[in-house]
Design a protein around this motif. Structure first.
Motif, PDB file in Angstrom:
ATOM      1  N   LEU A  70      -4.771  -5.221  -1.273  1.00 36.43           N
ATOM      2  CA  LEU A  70      -6.140  -5.472  -0.820  1.00 36.43           C
ATOM      3  C   LEU A  70      -6.391  -6.968  -0.655  1.00 36.43           C
ATOM      4  CD1 LEU A  70      -8.865  -4.202  -0.122  1.00 36.43           C
ATOM      5  CD2 LEU A  70      -9.440  -4.273  -2.560  1.00 36.43           C
ATOM      6  N   SER A  71      -5.867  -7.755  -1.582  1.00 37.25           N
ATOM      7  CA  SER A  71      -6.042  -9.204  -1.503  1.00 37.25           C
ATOM      8  C   SER A  71      -5.347  -9.781  -0.268  1.00 37.25           C
ATOM      9  CB  SER A  71      -5.481  -9.855  -2.774  1.00 37.25           C
ATOM     10  OG  SER A  71      -5.580 -11.260  -2.708  1.00 37.25           O
TER      11      SER A  71
ATOM     12  N   GLU B  18     -15.332   3.000  -4.831  1.00 34.23           N
ATOM     13  CA  GLU B  18     -14.434   2.448  -3.827  1.00 34.23           C
ATOM     14  C   GLU B  18     -14.202   3.432  -2.681  1.00 34.23           C
ATOM     15  OE1 GLU B  18     -12.295  -1.108  -4.067  1.00 34.23           O
ATOM     16  OE2 GLU B  18     -14.449  -0.746  -4.016  1.00 34.23           O
TER      17      GLU B  18
ATOM     18  N   ARG C 106      -7.103  -9.394   3.355  1.00 39.59           N
ATOM     19  CA  ARG C 106      -8.368 -10.061   3.690  1.00 39.59           C
ATOM     20  C   ARG C 106      -8.317 -10.637   5.096  1.00 39.59           C
ATOM     21  NH1 ARG C 106      -8.704 -12.839  -2.067  1.00 39.59           N
ATOM     22  NH2 ARG C 106      -9.813 -11.202  -3.209  1.00 39.59           N
TER      23      ARG C 106
ATOM     24  N   LEU D 214      -7.352   3.629  -8.889  1.00 42.29           N
ATOM     25  CA  LEU D 214      -8.329   3.629  -9.989  1.00 42.29           C
ATOM     26  C   LEU D 214      -8.443   5.017 -10.616  1.00 42.29           C
ATOM     27  CD1 LEU D 214     -11.090   1.409  -8.351  1.00 42.29           C
ATOM     28  CD2 LEU D 214      -9.922   0.897 -10.506  1.00 42.29           C
TER      29      LEU D 214
ATOM     30  N   ALA E 147      -1.988  -1.931  -5.490  1.00 49.18           N
ATOM     31  CA  ALA E 147      -3.154  -1.734  -4.626  1.00 49.18           C
ATOM     32  C   ALA E 147      -4.033  -2.976  -4.590  1.00 49.18           C
ATOM     33  CB  ALA E 147      -3.956  -0.526  -5.100  1.00 49.18           C
ATOM     34  N   ASP E 148      -4.221  -3.624  -5.741  1.00 52.45           N
ATOM     35  CA  ASP E 148      -5.038  -4.837  -5.784  1.00 52.45           C
ATOM     36  C   ASP E 148      -4.408  -5.958  -4.957  1.00 52.45           C
ATOM     37  OD1 ASP E 148      -7.093  -3.842  -7.325  1.00 52.45           O
ATOM     38  OD2 ASP E 148      -6.252  -4.528  -9.230  1.00 52.45           O
ATOM     39  N   THR E 149      -3.083  -6.117  -5.085  1.00 52.53           N
ATOM     40  CA  THR E 149      -2.395  -7.167  -4.326  1.00 52.53           C
ATOM     41  C   THR E 149      -2.458  -6.879  -2.831  1.00 52.53           C
ATOM     42  OG1 THR E 149      -0.900  -7.539  -6.197  1.00 52.53           O
ATOM     43  CG2 THR E 149      -0.244  -8.449  -4.073  1.00 52.53           C
TER      44      THR E 149
ATOM     45  N   ARG F 215      -6.856   1.576  -3.223  1.00 48.56           N
ATOM     46  CA  ARG F 215      -7.306   1.092  -4.528  1.00 48.56           C
ATOM     47  C   ARG F 215      -8.156   2.149  -5.237  1.00 48.56           C
ATOM     48  NH1 ARG F 215     -11.434  -1.858  -7.203  1.00 48.56           N
ATOM     49  NH2 ARG F 215     -10.490  -3.155  -8.845  1.00 48.56           N
TER      50      ARG F 215
ATOM     51  N   LEU G  10      -2.073   0.294  -9.643  1.00 52.34           N
ATOM     52  CA  LEU G  10      -3.312  -0.467  -9.473  1.00 52.34           C
ATOM     53  C   LEU G  10      -2.997  -1.917  -9.128  1.00 52.34           C
ATOM     54  CD1 LEU G  10      -6.347  -0.433  -9.445  1.00 52.34           C
ATOM     55  CD2 LEU G  10      -6.349  -0.796 -11.932  1.00 52.34           C
ATOM     56  N   GLY G  11      -1.962  -2.480  -9.744  1.00 52.68           N
ATOM     57  CA  GLY G  11      -1.550  -3.838  -9.404  1.00 52.68           C
ATOM     58  C   GLY G  11      -1.083  -3.939  -7.965  1.00 52.68           C
TER      59      GLY G  11
ATOM     60  N   ARG H  82       0.836  -1.209   0.000  1.00 53.82           N
ATOM     61  CA  ARG H  82       0.000   0.000   0.000  1.00 53.82           C
ATOM     62  C   ARG H  82       0.871   1.259   0.000  1.00 53.82           C
ATOM     63  NH1 ARG H  82      -1.084   3.367   4.139  1.00 53.82           N
ATOM     64  NH2 ARG H  82      -2.930   4.689   3.921  1.00 53.82           N
TER      65      ARG H  82
END
Length: 250
Positions: free
Chosen positions: A73-74, A107, A77, A95, A69-71, A91, A66-67, A50
């Motif tokens: 976020l994943s 978001e 969890r 975006l 941020a997506d990772t 994220r 974005l990649g 992040r």
């Protein structure tokens, strides 16, 4: 031990970032990620990714954010809602940098809802260091609106972030939020309001030694160039105070 070392590397990266040493900051952040990965702590891994995403966005390098941020976020969890809001707003901003503005707004609203319903006391690991998640969400939401040119919305969110950070516990980020709030006001032609907000920013910056705050004050003076040249009194009065602040902050 690995988690503690990762935390120290992350801190060194943040201090380098605040000093304007962005290449050094990135190297420390990457070391922090490697240590967090070897520790097996996914929440810490997510938090470093992040930070890397925000660091890239702050330095005009949005290619891979974005990649990241997506990772992040994943990997996050399972954390509490307040901590989750930090990854969701990251994220959202990524975006916006990818020119997916409708998705970014969606978001951002999700992040606000998570922050509003989360408990600060439950925040996970390093995420707990930066105060109320609602302040962080407001700060980055403001940057999203600034990115799309909605300066009234950016002003409102920067103002909310400034109030939530407070002038003492998180003095530096409160001051930078006030600086950004004033910039949004100036973009709307509200010269007097901007100068008043920037005076609050200078007050809050008292005692701080930071490359970011110094550059922020230099940016204020630059933004007011055209108004000073036309003899606008608020601009002239603020510029004198800003010059004094820069001279004393050396």
């Amino acid at each position: 031990m690995l988690s503690a070392a990762a935390s120290l590397a992350y801190l060194a990266g943040w201090k380098a970032y605040d000093a304007g040493e962005h290449g050094l900051a990135q190297r420390y952040y990457l070391q922090a990620f490697s240590l967090a990965r070897h520790s097996g702590n996914q929440a810490d891994q997510a938090y470093v990714l992040r930070i890397l995403a925000h660091h890239a966005m702050d330095n005009g390098r949005p290619e891979h954010v974005l990649g990241l941020a997506d990772t992040a976020l994943s990997l996050s969890r399972g954390v509490d809602p307040a901590t989750q809001s930090l990854f969701v707003i990251c994220r959202a901003r990524a975006l916006a940098e990818s020119v997916r503005f409708a998705a970014a707004r969606h978001e951002a609203e999700r992040a606000r809802d998570l922050a509003a319903h989360g408990e600060v006391g439950e925040m996970t690991g390093w995420a707990s260091l930066w105060g109320a998640p609602s302040a962080t969400v407001d700060s980055h939401t403001a940057k999203i609106y600034a990115r799309v040119g909605d300066h009234p919305a950016a002003e409102a969110h920067h103002a909310d972030a400034r109030k939530r950070y407070g002038p003492t516990a998180h003095q530096r980020i409160a001051a930078l939020s006030a600086a950004a709030e004033g910039h949004a006001q100036l973009q709307q032609g509200k010269i007097e309001a901007a100068c008043m907000t920037w005076k609050k920013a200078l007050d809050t910056m008292t005692g701080i030694r930071s490359s970011r705050t110094r550059k922020s004050v230099q940016s204020m003076r630059s933004d007011l160039d055209q108004f000073r040249s036309h003899g606008a009194r608020p601009a002239l009065e603020f510029d004198e105070r800003a010059r004094t602040w820069l001279r004393e902050a050396v």
